[in-house]
Design a protein around this motif. Structure first.
Motif, PDB file in Angstrom:
ATOM      1  N   ARG A   1      42.709  14.679 112.667  1.00  0.00           N
ATOM      2  CA  ARG A   1      43.281  16.020 112.551  1.00  0.00           C
ATOM      3  C   ARG A   1      43.707  16.302 111.118  1.00  0.00           C
ATOM      4  N   THR A   2      44.334  15.329 110.484  1.00  0.00           N
ATOM      5  CA  THR A   2      44.774  15.508 109.101  1.00  0.00           C
ATOM      6  C   THR A   2      43.599  15.847 108.194  1.00  0.00           C
ATOM      7  N   ARG A   3      42.494  15.158 108.359  1.00  0.00           N
ATOM      8  CA  ARG A   3      41.325  15.407 107.522  1.00  0.00           C
ATOM      9  C   ARG A   3      40.764  16.804 107.785  1.00  0.00           C
ATOM     10  N   LYS A   4      40.699  17.195 109.053  1.00  0.00           N
ATOM     11  CA  LYS A   4      40.192  18.524 109.383  1.00  0.00           C
ATOM     12  C   LYS A   4      41.065  19.621 108.774  1.00  0.00           C
ATOM     13  N   GLU A   5      42.380  19.442 108.860  1.00  0.00           N
ATOM     14  CA  GLU A   5      43.291  20.452 108.316  1.00  0.00           C
ATOM     15  C   GLU A   5      43.097  20.600 106.799  1.00  0.00           C
ATOM     16  N   ALA A   6      42.946  19.477 106.116  1.00  0.00           N
ATOM     17  CA  ALA A   6      42.766  19.530 104.665  1.00  0.00           C
ATOM     18  C   ALA A   6      41.405  20.130 104.301  1.00  0.00           C
ATOM     19  N   TYR A   7      40.353  19.734 105.008  1.00  0.00           N
ATOM     20  CA  TYR A   7      39.038  20.348 104.773  1.00  0.00           C
ATOM     21  C   TYR A   7      39.109  21.853 105.004  1.00  0.00           C
ATOM     22  N   ALA A   8      39.830  22.269 106.038  1.00  0.00           N
ATOM     23  CA  ALA A   8      39.932  23.689 106.364  1.00  0.00           C
ATOM     24  C   ALA A   8      40.578  24.480 105.229  1.00  0.00           C
ATOM     25  N   THR A   9      41.560  23.893 104.556  1.00  0.00           N
ATOM     26  CA  THR A   9      42.201  24.584 103.431  1.00  0.00           C
ATOM     27  C   THR A   9      41.212  24.788 102.289  1.00  0.00           C
ATOM     28  N   VAL A  10      40.362  23.797 102.049  1.00  0.00           N
ATOM     29  CA  VAL A  10      39.333  23.935 101.003  1.00  0.00           C
ATOM     30  C   VAL A  10      38.365  25.062 101.379  1.00  0.00           C
ATOM     31  N   VAL A  11      37.928  25.094 102.626  1.00  0.00           N
ATOM     32  CA  VAL A  11      37.005  26.133 103.076  1.00  0.00           C
ATOM     33  C   VAL A  11      37.659  27.519 102.981  1.00  0.00           C
ATOM     34  N   ALA A  12      38.909  27.609 103.400  1.00  0.00           N
ATOM     35  CA  ALA A  12      39.617  28.890 103.334  1.00  0.00           C
ATOM     36  C   ALA A  12      39.737  29.384 101.895  1.00  0.00           C
ATOM     37  N   ALA A  13      40.016  28.479 100.954  1.00  0.00           N
ATOM     38  CA  ALA A  13      40.124  28.870  99.550  1.00  0.00           C
ATOM     39  C   ALA A  13      38.798  29.432  99.046  1.00  0.00           C
ATOM     40  N   GLY A  14      37.690  28.741  99.358  1.00  0.00           N
ATOM     41  CA  GLY A  14      36.384  29.230  98.936  1.00  0.00           C
ATOM     42  C   GLY A  14      36.024  30.560  99.589  1.00  0.00           C
ATOM     43  N   TRP A  15      36.350  30.716 100.865  1.00  0.00           N
ATOM     44  CA  TRP A  15      36.029  31.945 101.595  1.00  0.00           C
ATOM     45  C   TRP A  15      36.771  33.141 101.021  1.00  0.00           C
ATOM     46  N   HIS A  16      38.066  33.010 100.774  1.00  0.00           N
ATOM     47  CA  HIS A  16      38.863  34.118 100.226  1.00  0.00           C
ATOM     48  C   HIS A  16      38.468  34.422  98.785  1.00  0.00           C
ATOM     49  N   ARG A  17      38.112  33.403  98.034  1.00  0.00           N
ATOM     50  CA  ARG A  17      37.728  33.641  96.641  1.00  0.00           C
ATOM     51  C   ARG A  17      36.497  34.529  96.555  1.00  0.00           C
TER      52      ARG A  17
ATOM     53  N   ALA B   1      40.237  27.151 109.282  1.00  0.00           N
ATOM     54  CA  ALA B   1      40.192  27.799 107.969  1.00  0.00           C
ATOM     55  C   ALA B   1      40.465  29.292 108.066  1.00  0.00           C
ATOM     56  N   LEU B   2      39.887  29.948 109.045  1.00  0.00           N
ATOM     57  CA  LEU B   2      39.942  31.413 109.118  1.00  0.00           C
ATOM     58  C   LEU B   2      40.843  31.945 110.222  1.00  0.00           C
ATOM     59  N   ARG B   3      41.183  31.109 111.178  1.00  0.00           N
ATOM     60  CA  ARG B   3      42.021  31.576 112.297  1.00  0.00           C
ATOM     61  C   ARG B   3      43.159  30.597 112.566  1.00  0.00           C
ATOM     62  N   ALA B   4      43.748  30.100 111.515  1.00  0.00           N
ATOM     63  CA  ALA B   4      44.869  29.156 111.681  1.00  0.00           C
ATOM     64  C   ALA B   4      46.073  29.865 112.304  1.00  0.00           C
ATOM     65  N   GLU B   5      46.760  29.161 113.168  1.00  0.00           N
ATOM     66  CA  GLU B   5      47.952  29.692 113.805  1.00  0.00           C
ATOM     67  C   GLU B   5      49.187  29.367 112.959  1.00  0.00           C
ATOM     68  N   ASN B   6      50.073  30.332 112.885  1.00  0.00           N
ATOM     69  CA  ASN B   6      51.333  30.128 112.159  1.00  0.00           C
ATOM     70  C   ASN B   6      52.122  29.026 112.845  1.00  0.00           C
ATOM     71  N   PRO B   7      52.319  27.887 112.184  1.00  0.00           N
ATOM     72  CA  PRO B   7      53.008  26.762 112.854  1.00  0.00           C
ATOM     73  C   PRO B   7      54.485  27.042 113.130  1.00  0.00           C
ATOM     74  N   TYR B   8      55.060  28.100 112.511  1.00  0.00           N
ATOM     75  CA  TYR B   8      56.468  28.393 112.716  1.00  0.00           C
ATOM     76  C   TYR B   8      56.694  29.513 113.707  1.00  0.00           C
ATOM     77  N   ARG B   9      55.635  30.054 114.256  1.00  0.00           N
ATOM     78  CA  ARG B   9      55.787  31.120 115.235  1.00  0.00           C
ATOM     79  C   ARG B   9      55.860  30.497 116.628  1.00  0.00           C
ATOM     80  N   ARG B  10      57.033  30.504 117.167  1.00  0.00           N
ATOM     81  CA  ARG B  10      57.255  29.885 118.483  1.00  0.00           C
ATOM     82  C   ARG B  10      57.621  30.948 119.489  1.00  0.00           C
TER      83      ARG B  10
END
Length: 318
Positions: free
Chosen positions: A183-199, A309-318
Motif C-alpha cells: 500500500r505504501t508503494r502504491k500511495e507514493a507511486y500515485a503521488t508521482v502520477v498525480a503530479a505528472g497529470w496535473h502538470r 492518483a486522481l480520486r484519492a479520498e480525504n483521509p481527514y474527512r470522517r
C-alpha cells in the motif's frame, strides 16, 4: 611598539572624560562640598548664607544625580521589558491546531498562495485536497503556481517498509485499510502520477517531485502565508507557524536542504496522460521517469494507483 603607549594614554584620557561626563552631578556636589568645607575651616568668619547656599547647591546636585540615575534605571527597565516581550513573542510564534482547525488552516493557506512545499510520507492528503485545490485556485485567479513535493521513494523497499511500520504504530483509522509495504508503494507511486497529470493540465504549474530514502514522522505544508506541521497520531495537536516568524524561515531552509538530498524526478520527460489515464500510459510514464513499477504489480495494481492518483479520498474527512 612606539605608538602603543600614546594610544593607551589617549584611550585612558577618553575613558576618564567619559566617566566625568556621566558623573558630572556627583563631581559637582563633591567639589562644592569640599570647597565650602575648606573655606569654613580656614575662615571662621564665613558668612552663614554662603554655607547655606553651598549646602543647597550640594543637595540640588545630589537630587539631580538621583533623578538622572532613576532615568537611567527606567531606560534599562524599558530595554529589558522590550527584550522580554520579544522573547515572549518568539515563544508564541507556534500556534496549535486541533480537529477542524487543521483543515481550516490548510484552506486559508491555499487561498492566495503562489507556492506550496510539501514534505511527508506518501502525500495522500496532498493528492486528495491540496494539489487539486491549489491548481483550481491558480486557474481561477489566472496566476502561476510552484509546487515542490518531497515524499518517500516507492522504489526503495526498506524506506517503504519503515514507513508502513511507523503508520501501523497508531493503528488504522475508521474505515482505513492497513498500512503495508504494498500500500505504501502504491500511495507514493500515485503521488508521482498525480503530479505528472496535473502538470499537463496547467501550463503555469511548475511542479517538482523529490524522492527520499528516509521515512518521515511529520508532514510539512508550507505556503506563502504559513507553515503547517501535522502528524499521523490524531491524539496530538498540529502546529501552525506564520510567515513573519523566524521559525518559518528556518523551515524554508530545512525543507530545501531535505530536497537537495533526495532524488529529483524530471517531469518534463513525462509521457502524455489522458484525462482518464490507461494502465499502459502510467507504466510508460513511470518507465520514462526512471521509476518503473515492480514486476509483481499487475494491471489491477496499476488501476489502484490511477484511482489513488486522481480520486484519492480525504483521509481527514470522517
Amino acid at each position: 611598539m612606539t605608538n602603543s603607549a600614546p594610544q593607551g594614554a589617549g584611550r585612558r584620557l577618553e575613558d576618564a572624560i567619559a566617566w566625568a561626563v556621566r558623573n558630572a552631578d556627583g563631581i559637582v556636589a563633591i567639589v562644592v562640598a569640599v570647597a565650602v568645607g575648606l573655606m569654613d575651616v580656614l575662615n571662621q568668619n564665613m558668612d552663614p548664607n554662603i554655607v547655606s547656599g553651598a549646602t543647597l547647591l550640594v543637595l540640588a546636585a545630589l537630587v539631580y544625580g538621583s533623578l538622572t540615575e532613576r532615568r537611567r534605571r527606567m531606560a534599562d527597565i524599558r530595554t529589558a521589558t522590550a527584550g522580554t516581550s520579544r522573547a515572549i513573542e518568539d515563544l508564541a510564534m507556534v500556534r496549535t491546531l486541533s480537529g477542524a482547525e487543521v483543515a481550516l488552516a490548510h484552506e486559508r493557506a491555499r487561498r492566495t498562495t503562489s507556492r506550496w512545499v510539501f514534505k511527508g510520507g506518501t502525500g495522500t492528503y496532498l493528492r486528495a485536497v491540496t494539489l487539486p485545490e491549489c491548481v483550481l485556485e491558480a486557474q481561477r485567479q489566472r496566476r502561476s503556481l510552484s509546487m515542490k513535493i518531497d515524499i518517500i521513494n516507492p522504489a526503495d523497499e526498506q524506506v517503504c517498509a519503515a514507513y508502513a511500520r511507523f503508520r501501523s504504530t497508531f493503528g488504522p483509522g475508521p474505515g482505513d485499510a492497513e498500512w503495508t509495504v504494498e500500500r505504501t508503494r502504491k500511495e507514493a507511486y500515485a503521488t508521482v502520477v498525480a503530479a505528472g497529470w496535473h502538470r499537463q493540465r496547467l501550463d503555469t504549474l511548475e511542479i517538482d517531485v523529490h524522492l527520499s530514502s528516509v521515512a518521515p514522522a511529520l508532514r510539512f505544508d508550507l505556503s506563502d502565508s504559513c507553515l503547517i506541521i501535522t502528524q499521523d497520531d490524531p491524539s496530538r495537536v498540529s502546529l501552525c507557524v506564520e510567515r513573519d516568524r523566524p521559525l518559518y524561515d528556518y523551515y524554508v531552509t530545512e525543507l530545501h536542504q531535505s530536497r537537495e538530498q533526495a532524488a529529483k524526478l524530471d517531469l518534463r520527460e513525462a509521457v502524455p496522460l489522458a484525462d482518464e489515464p490507461t494502465v499502459d500510459e502510467v507504466r510508460r510514464l513511470l518507465d520514462r521517469l526512471g521509476l518503473p513499477l515492480p514486476p509483481s504489480f499487475t494491471d489491477r495494481d496499476v488501476g489502484d494507483i490511477i484511482d489513488k492518483a486522481l480520486r484519492a479520498e480525504n483521509p481527514y474527512r470522517r
